[in-house]
Write an enzyme that holds these catalytic residues in place. Structure first.
Site: not given
Length: 461
Positions: A223, A273, A293
């Site tokens: 991102h 993001r 993540e």
């Protein structure tokens, strides 16, 4: 849970030359090693080259060449002996025996030798009568073989086609009903599966059924820079920073420049993001929760300095074994690999994919394609505002980096000297203030003790 030492499987390749056996062997080894399963390939052709020398023309492979046949048999026996020794001494889990193995007699010999030592046997036959695929394999792989070093490519191709004709004289497709096998027909157009029973065998079969040899490109991008990146915080679901938004604005032009007129699908995580970074890309999009993540558990939203101050023992342990360290209430890199396995399966099936995700998730996928081990994986450099292009080839990947001229913070943390040994003995157990280190002796892929070890059907002469 069964350990890898409880299970021993020999994957025996079967097929005429230029049918992709070595390509399949290489891909299997990479996949299983990525999952923490100790795997090795034993290529009989390499033994033959060491025993008999290089630059062997097609006459060496003539079934009527008695001296050469004896040398080739010696190479097959040497490879098998080394493979059995590897199982016994190195405690390996999956060995791949890469050779033609084109007669019932040869397969019966291998099955007998292996099952006598309680090693399961999975035969993998690659059948292909598509001339375009065969010629592509010869051009892309075989002409770079040491046997044809320095030889005119056209002459080498002609010689190799004559070599194939020699093999066809005695080749017998696998049809032994008592054996466990899969036939891969014309690079995945059709499959025949026989007597597959165990969990790990089934995982290997499923992987093989997802392999495709069509040319593809995979692009990875983190991102754009996020607000948490600016604050040196980990985890969270922060928005893009102003510079991160500039990267998102510039991404469509960069992708179009290097993609050309190829079709493309964009995959992002479910986090803001990555979705914001992909917003202006005019391609079909898919959001994967699996691409989120690494979950940092109780440390989510903290800076590394704050973690070091609050959980000094765990901070040190993560540097000691970054791949296996698991945050309390969160994940380790090894957990992330298991989470991403379905994504890898899908990537093998598709052709042109742009993945916009996160540093840790991209590291895991990048390690799979670039054949990085578990020590290297957590330290792979995946910089912000950079697109990584991978082009898978027969034995590896070509890599190109396209960096956008928009500044971003550097979130890379290099490996540091181990500090766990400096801690007090009472603090040096696996359980820590906020996390633990998973046992690396177990493979990442759970192996059910209820399914293994499976007893083989004894070979009957």
């Amino acid at each position: 849970m069964a350990t890898s030492q409880d299970i021993r499987i020999a994957c025996v390749m079967v097929g005429l030359p230029a049918r992709g056996k070595t390509y399949i062997s290489t891909k299997m080894r990479r996949y299983l090693t990525w999952l923490g399963i100790k795997t090795q390939v034993f290529t009989v052709g390499s033994y033959r080259q060491r025993l008999s020398g290089l630059n062997k023309l097609h006459t060496f492979f003539d079934v009527h060449n008695e001296e050469a046949m004896n040398q080739r048999k010696e190479a097959a026996e040497a490879a098998l002996a080394d493979m059995i020794q590897w199982f016994e001494k190195e405690k390996g889990t999956v060995a791949i025996y890469d050779a033609t193995n084109g007669t019932r007699e040869r397969r019966a010999w291998l099955h007998k030798e292996l099952t006598a030592r309680d090693i399961e046997v999975l035969f993998i036959e690659s059948l292909c009568d598509d001339e375009k695929i065969i010629l592509g394999n010869i051009r892309d792989v075989k002409l770079t073989s040491p046997d044809y070093e320095g030889m005119d490519p056209d002459a080498a191709a002609k010689d190799f086609m004559e070599r194939i004709e020699h093999y066809k004289e005695f080749y017998e497709t696998i049809d032994e009903d008592m054996f466990t096998y899969i036939k891969l027909i014309n690079a995945g157009h059709q499959y025949v599966i026989n007597r597959v029973q165990g969990y790990l065998e089934s995982k290997i079969i499923y992987y093989l059924m997802n392999l495709h040899v069509r040319p593809k490109r995979i692009w990875f991008s983190r991102h754009g820079e996020s607000q948490f990146n600016l604050e040196d915080k980990i985890g969270g679901d922060a928005d893009l920073s102003p510079r991160g938004q500039l990267y998102a604005d510039s991404l469509p032009k960069l992708i179009e420049k290097h993609l050309g007129d190829r079709p493309l699908t964009v995959w992002t995580s479910s986090m803001k993001r990555t979705i914001q970074t992909a917003k202006k890309l005019q391609y079909p999009k898919k959001h994967w929760k699996a691409l989120d993540e690494l979950n940092t558990g109780v440390c989510d939203g903290m800076t590394y300095q704050e973690i070091e101050e609050k959980y000094p023992e765990d901070f040190a342990r993560r540097d000691e074994d970054k791949f296996n360290y698991r945050y309390r209430g969160g994940e380790s890199y090894r957990d992330l690999v298991l989470r991403l396995e379905p994504v890898i399966m899908e990537l093998e099936r598709h052709e042109n994919i742009l993945i916009i995700a996160h540093q840790a998730t991209i590291r895991c996928m990048y390690a799979y394609f670039m054949n990085l081990d578990h020590e290297q994986l957590p330290y792979a450099r995946i910089p912000l505002h950079t697109v990584i292009e991978l082009v898978p080839r027969a034995y590896g990947c070509e890599e190109k980096l396209y960096k956008v001229d928009i500044e971003a913070v550097d979130t890379y943390r290099p490996r540091v000297p181990a500090r766990v040994s400096q801690l007090k003995e009472a603090e040096s157990t696996n359980a820590g203030a906020s996390g633990e280190i998973a046992d690396k002796e177990y493979p990442i892929l759970p192996l059910s003790p209820k399914l293994y070890p499976k007893k083989s059907t004894p070979h009957k002469a």
